[in-house]
Write an enzyme that holds these catalytic residues in place. Structure first.
Site, mmCIF file in Angstrom:
data_model
loop_
_atom_site.group_PDB
_atom_site.id
_atom_site.type_symbol
_atom_site.label_atom_id
_atom_site.label_comp_id
_atom_site.label_asym_id
_atom_site.label_seq_id
_atom_site.Cartn_x
_atom_site.Cartn_y
_atom_site.Cartn_z
ATOM 1 C CB CYS A 81 -4.425 -4.073 2.536
ATOM 2 S SG CYS A 81 -6.120 -2.714 2.473
ATOM 3 C CB CYS A 106 -1.157 0.081 1.352
ATOM 4 S SG CYS A 106 -1.910 1.430 1.740
ATOM 5 C CB CYS A 117 -2.292 5.419 0.873
ATOM 6 S SG CYS A 117 -2.825 5.241 -0.477
ATOM 7 C CB CYS A 164 -2.381 -3.663 -2.876
ATOM 8 S SG CYS A 164 -4.141 -3.356 -3.793
#
Length: 118
Positions: free
Chosen positions: A77, A56, A58, A75
């Protein structure tokens, strides 16, 4: 175009395909602002190349390699798989205020966003 660029484009295309197929399979949608979607897919592709896994993009990690091995934030997740909660806003449920109606993203959009980040 260098061989590195070719590999980058292949990885970006693979992450695009994954995101589109996963959105369709889970009845989720991309953000109404496709530049958000493009930035996330680019981040997943970068992590796939650098770490061998689509971690991920972010979240902040003290140790990305350890996180990849842990798999929780790879991902899709665990929160996404279990509860359809995507921190990145890549996969949004239809009732989310930011959800668009797209489950596909043009490669041109990804390339434009990638170029603007360079």
């Amino acid at each position: 175009m260098t061989s590195s660029d070719t590999q980058n484009n292949k990885t970006l295309a693979a992450m695009k395909n994954f995101a589109e197929q996963y959105a369709k399979r889970t009845d989720t949608y991309f953000c109404s602002d496709l530049s958000v979607t493009a930035v996330v897919i680019e981040g997943l592709a970068r992590h796939k190349e650098e770490l061998g896994s689509p971690l991920c993009p972010c979240r902040h990690y003290e140790d990305k390699e350890a996180e990849v091995k842990n798999t929780f934030w790879n991902c899709p997740c665990v929160p996404m798989r279990e509860r359809k909660e995507c921190h990145c806003m890549l996969f949004l449920t239809p009732d989310n205020d930011f959800a668009g109606d797209a489950q596909d993203i043009p490669m041109e959009t990804l390339e434009e966003v990638k170029a603007s980040m360079a």
